[in-house]
Scaffold this active site. Structure first.
Site, mmCIF file in Angstrom:
data_model
loop_
_atom_site.group_PDB
_atom_site.id
_atom_site.type_symbol
_atom_site.label_atom_id
_atom_site.label_comp_id
_atom_site.label_asym_id
_atom_site.label_seq_id
_atom_site.Cartn_x
_atom_site.Cartn_y
_atom_site.Cartn_z
ATOM 1 N N ILE A 147 -4.125 8.390 1.734
ATOM 2 C CA ILE A 147 -3.828 9.809 1.911
ATOM 3 C C ILE A 147 -3.303 9.917 3.339
ATOM 4 C CG2 ILE A 147 -4.731 12.164 1.973
ATOM 5 C CD1 ILE A 147 -6.873 11.315 0.015
ATOM 6 N N PRO A 148 -1.992 10.041 3.514
ATOM 7 C CA PRO A 148 -1.373 9.803 4.825
ATOM 8 C C PRO A 148 -1.517 10.949 5.826
ATOM 9 C CG PRO A 148 0.306 10.388 3.239
ATOM 10 C CD PRO A 148 -0.990 10.328 2.466
ATOM 11 N N CYS A 149 -2.734 11.193 6.267
ATOM 12 C CA CYS A 149 -2.940 12.231 7.280
ATOM 13 C C CYS A 149 -2.283 11.842 8.604
ATOM 14 C CB CYS A 149 -4.426 12.519 7.465
ATOM 15 S SG CYS A 149 -5.445 11.089 7.855
ATOM 16 N N HIS A 150 -1.965 10.537 8.757
ATOM 17 C CA HIS A 150 -1.291 10.088 9.986
ATOM 18 C C HIS A 150 0.139 10.616 10.076
ATOM 19 C CE1 HIS A 150 -0.492 7.055 6.839
ATOM 20 N NE2 HIS A 150 0.710 6.968 7.396
#
Length: 281
Positions: free
Chosen positions: A245-248
Protein backbone atom coordinates in the site's frame (compact mmCIF):
# COMPACT_ATOMS: atom_id res chain seq x y z
CA UNK A 1 -12.04 33.33 7.52
CA UNK A 2 -15.16 35.36 6.79
CA UNK A 3 -17.73 36.10 9.53
CA UNK A 4 -20.09 33.52 7.99
CA UNK A 5 -17.36 30.86 7.84
CA UNK A 6 -16.46 31.57 11.46
CA UNK A 7 -20.12 31.23 12.45
CA UNK A 8 -20.41 27.92 10.61
CA UNK A 9 -17.17 26.65 12.15
CA UNK A 10 -18.36 27.50 15.66
CA UNK A 11 -21.70 25.80 15.02
CA UNK A 12 -20.01 22.58 13.91
CA UNK A 13 -17.61 22.73 16.86
CA UNK A 14 -20.63 23.06 19.16
CA UNK A 15 -22.34 20.14 17.40
CA UNK A 16 -19.24 17.95 17.81
CA UNK A 17 -19.15 18.68 21.53
CA UNK A 18 -22.86 17.86 21.79
CA UNK A 19 -22.44 14.53 19.97
CA UNK A 20 -19.47 13.61 22.18
CA UNK A 21 -21.51 14.31 25.30
CA UNK A 22 -24.72 12.58 24.13
CA UNK A 23 -23.73 9.80 21.70
CA UNK A 24 -24.99 7.14 24.15
CA UNK A 25 -28.47 8.57 23.57
CA UNK A 26 -27.98 8.10 19.78
CA UNK A 27 -29.62 11.48 18.97
CA UNK A 28 -31.18 11.88 15.54
CA UNK A 29 -29.86 14.19 12.83
CA UNK A 30 -32.88 16.44 13.35
CA UNK A 31 -32.23 16.68 17.08
CA UNK A 32 -28.52 17.55 16.70
CA UNK A 33 -29.29 20.10 13.97
CA UNK A 34 -31.82 21.74 16.29
CA UNK A 35 -29.14 22.20 18.94
CA UNK A 36 -27.21 24.51 16.61
CA UNK A 37 -30.29 26.11 15.02
CA UNK A 38 -29.90 24.67 11.54
CA UNK A 39 -32.15 22.65 9.26
CA UNK A 40 -31.15 18.96 9.04
CA UNK A 41 -30.23 19.32 5.35
CA UNK A 42 -28.03 22.39 5.88
CA UNK A 43 -26.46 20.91 9.02
CA UNK A 44 -25.60 17.66 7.20
CA UNK A 45 -23.79 19.56 4.45
CA UNK A 46 -21.94 21.90 6.80
CA UNK A 47 -20.86 19.13 9.18
CA UNK A 48 -19.53 16.94 6.37
CA UNK A 49 -17.67 19.93 4.88
CA UNK A 50 -15.98 20.95 8.14
CA UNK A 51 -15.52 17.54 9.83
CA UNK A 52 -14.78 15.43 6.77
CA UNK A 53 -17.41 12.83 7.71
CA UNK A 54 -21.18 12.89 8.11
CA UNK A 55 -22.77 13.43 11.56
CA UNK A 56 -24.00 9.82 11.51
CA UNK A 57 -20.54 8.44 10.73
CA UNK A 58 -18.95 10.65 13.39
CA UNK A 59 -21.37 9.31 16.00
CA UNK A 60 -20.71 5.76 14.81
CA UNK A 61 -16.97 6.25 15.35
CA UNK A 62 -17.59 7.50 18.90
CA UNK A 63 -19.98 4.62 19.58
CA UNK A 64 -17.65 1.92 18.34
CA UNK A 65 -14.63 3.30 20.21
CA UNK A 66 -16.69 3.23 23.41
CA UNK A 67 -17.91 -0.30 22.63
CA UNK A 68 -14.33 -1.42 21.99
CA UNK A 69 -13.25 -0.09 25.38
CA UNK A 70 -16.01 -2.08 27.04
CA UNK A 71 -15.11 -5.25 25.14
CA UNK A 72 -11.41 -4.79 25.88
CA UNK A 73 -12.17 -4.96 29.59
CA UNK A 74 -13.33 -8.53 28.96
CA UNK A 75 -16.28 -8.47 31.34
CA UNK A 76 -19.08 -6.94 29.25
CA UNK A 77 -21.32 -9.22 27.21
CA UNK A 78 -22.30 -8.20 23.70
CA UNK A 79 -25.80 -7.40 24.97
CA UNK A 80 -24.43 -5.23 27.79
CA UNK A 81 -22.08 -3.49 25.36
CA UNK A 82 -24.91 -2.68 22.96
CA UNK A 83 -27.10 -1.41 25.80
CA UNK A 84 -24.38 0.78 27.35
CA UNK A 85 -23.48 2.22 23.95
CA UNK A 86 -27.08 3.29 23.40
CA UNK A 87 -27.81 0.80 20.61
CA UNK A 88 -31.15 -0.96 20.40
CA UNK A 89 -29.68 -4.46 20.41
CA UNK A 90 -26.81 -6.77 19.51
CA UNK A 91 -27.82 -6.76 15.82
CA UNK A 92 -27.08 -3.03 15.59
CA UNK A 93 -23.78 -3.60 17.42
CA UNK A 94 -22.98 -6.34 14.92
CA UNK A 95 -23.76 -4.08 11.93
CA UNK A 96 -21.68 -1.27 13.42
CA UNK A 97 -18.60 -3.49 13.81
CA UNK A 98 -18.98 -5.03 10.36
CA UNK A 99 -19.28 -1.61 8.69
CA UNK A 100 -16.44 0.08 10.55
CA UNK A 101 -14.05 -2.63 11.80
CA UNK A 102 -14.64 -5.25 9.11
CA UNK A 103 -15.31 -7.92 11.74
CA UNK A 104 -18.03 -8.97 14.14
CA UNK A 105 -18.02 -7.78 17.78
CA UNK A 106 -17.27 -11.35 18.84
CA UNK A 107 -14.25 -11.52 16.54
CA UNK A 108 -13.03 -8.20 17.91
CA UNK A 109 -13.47 -9.42 21.48
CA UNK A 110 -11.55 -12.61 20.67
CA UNK A 111 -8.75 -10.52 19.09
CA UNK A 112 -7.92 -12.92 16.29
CA UNK A 113 -8.68 -16.17 18.09
CA UNK A 114 -8.84 -19.11 15.64
CA UNK A 115 -7.00 -17.00 13.04
CA UNK A 116 -3.83 -18.60 11.66
CA UNK A 117 -1.10 -16.15 10.69
CA UNK A 118 2.10 -17.15 8.93
CA UNK A 119 4.99 -14.72 9.15
CA UNK A 120 8.57 -14.50 7.99
CA UNK A 121 11.49 -12.11 7.75
CA UNK A 122 13.02 -11.09 4.45
CA UNK A 123 15.47 -8.70 2.84
CA UNK A 124 14.41 -5.80 0.64
CA UNK A 125 16.34 -3.06 -1.15
CA UNK A 126 15.41 -0.81 1.79
CA UNK A 127 16.26 -3.06 4.72
CA UNK A 128 14.84 -6.07 6.52
CA UNK A 129 11.07 -6.54 6.64
CA UNK A 130 8.52 -8.69 8.40
CA UNK A 131 5.65 -9.97 6.27
CA UNK A 132 2.59 -11.81 7.59
CA UNK A 133 -0.32 -13.51 5.88
CA UNK A 134 -3.64 -15.17 6.58
CA UNK A 135 -5.40 -17.51 4.15
CA UNK A 136 -7.06 -14.36 2.71
CA UNK A 137 -3.89 -12.41 1.96
CA UNK A 138 -1.13 -10.19 3.36
CA UNK A 139 -2.27 -8.69 6.67
CA UNK A 140 0.97 -6.99 7.76
CA UNK A 141 4.26 -5.83 6.30
CA UNK A 142 6.76 -3.53 7.97
CA UNK A 143 10.39 -2.50 7.78
CA UNK A 144 12.24 -3.41 10.95
CA UNK A 145 15.29 -2.75 13.08
CA UNK A 146 14.71 -5.56 15.55
CA UNK A 147 12.98 -8.90 14.86
CA UNK A 148 11.57 -9.26 18.37
CA UNK A 149 10.05 -5.77 18.31
CA UNK A 150 8.65 -6.36 14.83
CA UNK A 151 6.95 -9.59 15.89
CA UNK A 152 5.59 -7.91 19.04
CA UNK A 153 4.02 -5.18 16.88
CA UNK A 154 2.41 -7.81 14.64
CA UNK A 155 1.13 -9.80 17.61
CA UNK A 156 -0.36 -6.70 19.24
CA UNK A 157 -2.68 -6.36 16.24
CA UNK A 158 -3.98 -9.94 16.57
CA UNK A 159 -3.19 -10.96 20.18
CA UNK A 160 -5.02 -14.30 20.17
CA UNK A 161 -4.09 -15.52 16.71
CA UNK A 162 -2.06 -18.68 16.11
CA UNK A 163 1.36 -17.76 14.72
CA UNK A 164 3.70 -19.84 12.56
CA UNK A 165 7.07 -18.63 11.31
CA UNK A 166 7.08 -19.85 7.73
CA UNK A 167 7.04 -18.53 4.16
CA UNK A 168 3.93 -19.31 2.12
CA UNK A 169 2.84 -18.65 -1.47
CA UNK A 170 0.96 -15.49 -0.50
CA UNK A 171 4.12 -13.98 0.99
CA UNK A 172 6.24 -15.09 -1.98
CA UNK A 173 3.93 -13.31 -4.42
CA UNK A 174 4.18 -10.15 -2.31
CA UNK A 175 7.98 -10.28 -2.12
CA UNK A 176 8.30 -10.51 -5.93
CA UNK A 177 7.59 -6.78 -6.00
CA UNK A 178 11.03 -6.06 -4.50
CA UNK A 179 12.65 -7.96 -7.37
CA UNK A 180 11.41 -5.25 -9.74
CA UNK A 181 8.73 -7.64 -11.02
CA UNK A 182 5.68 -5.39 -10.80
CA UNK A 183 3.85 -7.58 -13.32
CA UNK A 184 2.82 -9.88 -10.48
CA UNK A 185 1.10 -7.07 -8.58
CA UNK A 186 -2.35 -8.36 -9.44
CA UNK A 187 -1.48 -11.67 -7.75
CA UNK A 188 -0.97 -9.98 -4.39
CA UNK A 189 -3.97 -10.35 -2.11
CA UNK A 190 -4.44 -8.19 0.97
CA UNK A 191 -6.35 -8.98 4.16
CA UNK A 192 -6.98 -5.55 5.68
CA UNK A 193 -8.76 -4.49 8.84
CA UNK A 194 -9.73 -0.84 9.15
CA UNK A 195 -12.53 1.67 9.15
CA UNK A 196 -14.36 2.36 5.87
CA UNK A 197 -12.55 5.70 5.74
CA UNK A 198 -9.13 4.07 6.16
CA UNK A 199 -9.94 1.39 3.58
CA UNK A 200 -11.08 4.09 1.15
CA UNK A 201 -7.81 6.00 1.61
CA UNK A 202 -5.68 2.85 1.25
CA UNK A 203 -7.60 1.85 -1.88
CA UNK A 204 -6.87 5.30 -3.34
CA UNK A 205 -3.15 4.87 -2.60
CA UNK A 206 -3.16 1.59 -4.51
CA UNK A 207 -4.19 3.53 -7.63
CA UNK A 208 -1.11 5.80 -7.59
CA UNK A 209 1.12 4.40 -10.37
CA UNK A 210 4.65 3.28 -9.50
CA UNK A 211 7.12 6.08 -10.09
CA UNK A 212 4.41 8.71 -9.59
CA UNK A 213 3.65 10.89 -6.58
CA UNK A 214 0.52 12.46 -5.13
CA UNK A 215 -0.23 14.87 -2.29
CA UNK A 216 -2.42 14.63 0.79
CA UNK A 217 -4.74 17.23 -0.72
CA UNK A 218 -5.02 15.32 -3.99
CA UNK A 219 -5.90 12.11 -2.14
CA UNK A 220 -8.54 14.04 -0.18
CA UNK A 221 -10.09 15.25 -3.44
CA UNK A 222 -10.02 11.73 -4.89
CA UNK A 223 -12.31 10.50 -2.12
CA UNK A 224 -14.49 13.64 -2.33
CA UNK A 225 -13.36 15.00 1.05
CA UNK A 226 -11.27 18.06 0.13
CA UNK A 227 -11.19 19.36 3.71
CA UNK A 228 -10.00 16.06 5.21
CA UNK A 229 -6.25 16.32 4.52
CA UNK A 230 -5.40 15.90 8.20
CA UNK A 231 -7.61 12.81 8.51
CA UNK A 232 -6.05 11.50 5.30
CA UNK A 233 -2.62 11.86 6.88
CA UNK A 234 -3.75 9.90 9.94
CA UNK A 235 -5.19 7.10 7.82
CA UNK A 236 -1.98 6.94 5.77
CA UNK A 237 0.03 6.80 8.99
CA UNK A 238 -2.00 3.77 10.07
CA UNK A 239 -1.16 1.82 6.91
CA UNK A 240 -0.51 -1.79 8.09
CA UNK A 241 1.18 -2.97 4.88
CA UNK A 242 4.37 -1.12 4.00
CA UNK A 243 5.23 -0.62 0.34
CA UNK A 244 2.39 -2.77 -1.05
CA UNK A 245 0.00 0.00 0.00
CA UNK A 246 2.23 2.79 -1.32
CA UNK A 247 1.89 5.49 1.32
CA UNK A 248 5.47 6.46 0.36
CA UNK A 249 4.05 7.95 -2.86
CA UNK A 250 2.19 10.69 -0.97
CA UNK A 251 4.15 13.89 -0.28
CA UNK A 252 3.40 17.41 0.89
CA UNK A 253 2.08 19.99 -1.58
CA UNK A 254 5.30 21.99 -1.05
CA UNK A 255 7.33 19.16 -2.56
CA UNK A 256 8.77 18.01 0.76
CA UNK A 257 8.59 14.26 1.17
CA UNK A 258 6.86 14.57 4.54
CA UNK A 259 6.72 11.97 7.28
CA UNK A 260 6.90 8.21 6.95
CA UNK A 261 6.31 5.56 9.59
CA UNK A 262 9.57 3.84 8.67
CA UNK A 263 11.72 6.96 8.33
CA UNK A 264 11.91 9.87 5.90
CA UNK A 265 15.31 8.73 4.56
CA UNK A 266 13.85 5.36 3.61
CA UNK A 267 10.87 7.11 2.00
CA UNK A 268 13.18 9.23 -0.18
CA UNK A 269 15.16 6.13 -1.14
CA UNK A 270 12.01 4.25 -2.19
CA UNK A 271 10.74 7.21 -4.24
CA UNK A 272 14.10 7.50 -6.02
CA UNK A 273 14.34 3.73 -6.63
CA UNK A 274 10.86 3.56 -8.14
CA UNK A 275 11.49 6.61 -10.34
CA UNK A 276 14.74 5.12 -11.64
CA UNK A 277 13.19 1.72 -12.36
CA UNK A 278 10.20 3.29 -14.07
CA UNK A 279 12.40 5.46 -16.31
CA UNK A 280 14.40 2.39 -17.32
CA UNK A 281 11.18 0.69 -18.41
Amino acid sequence: MTPQEELNYNRIAEAIQYIKAHFKEQPSLEHIAGQVHLSPFHFQRLFTYWAGVSPKKFMQYLSIEYAKRLLNKGRATLFDTAYQTGLSGTSRLHDLFINIEGMTPGEYKNKGENLRINYSFAESPFGKIIVASTPKGICHMAFLNNKEEAFYTLKSRFPNAEYHQMVDKIQQNALFIFREDWSKGNQIKLHLKGTPFQLKVWETLLKIPKGNLSTYGAVAKKIDMPKASRAIGTAIGNNPVAYLIPCHRVIQSTGNTGGYMWGSTRKSAIIGWEAAKTNVE
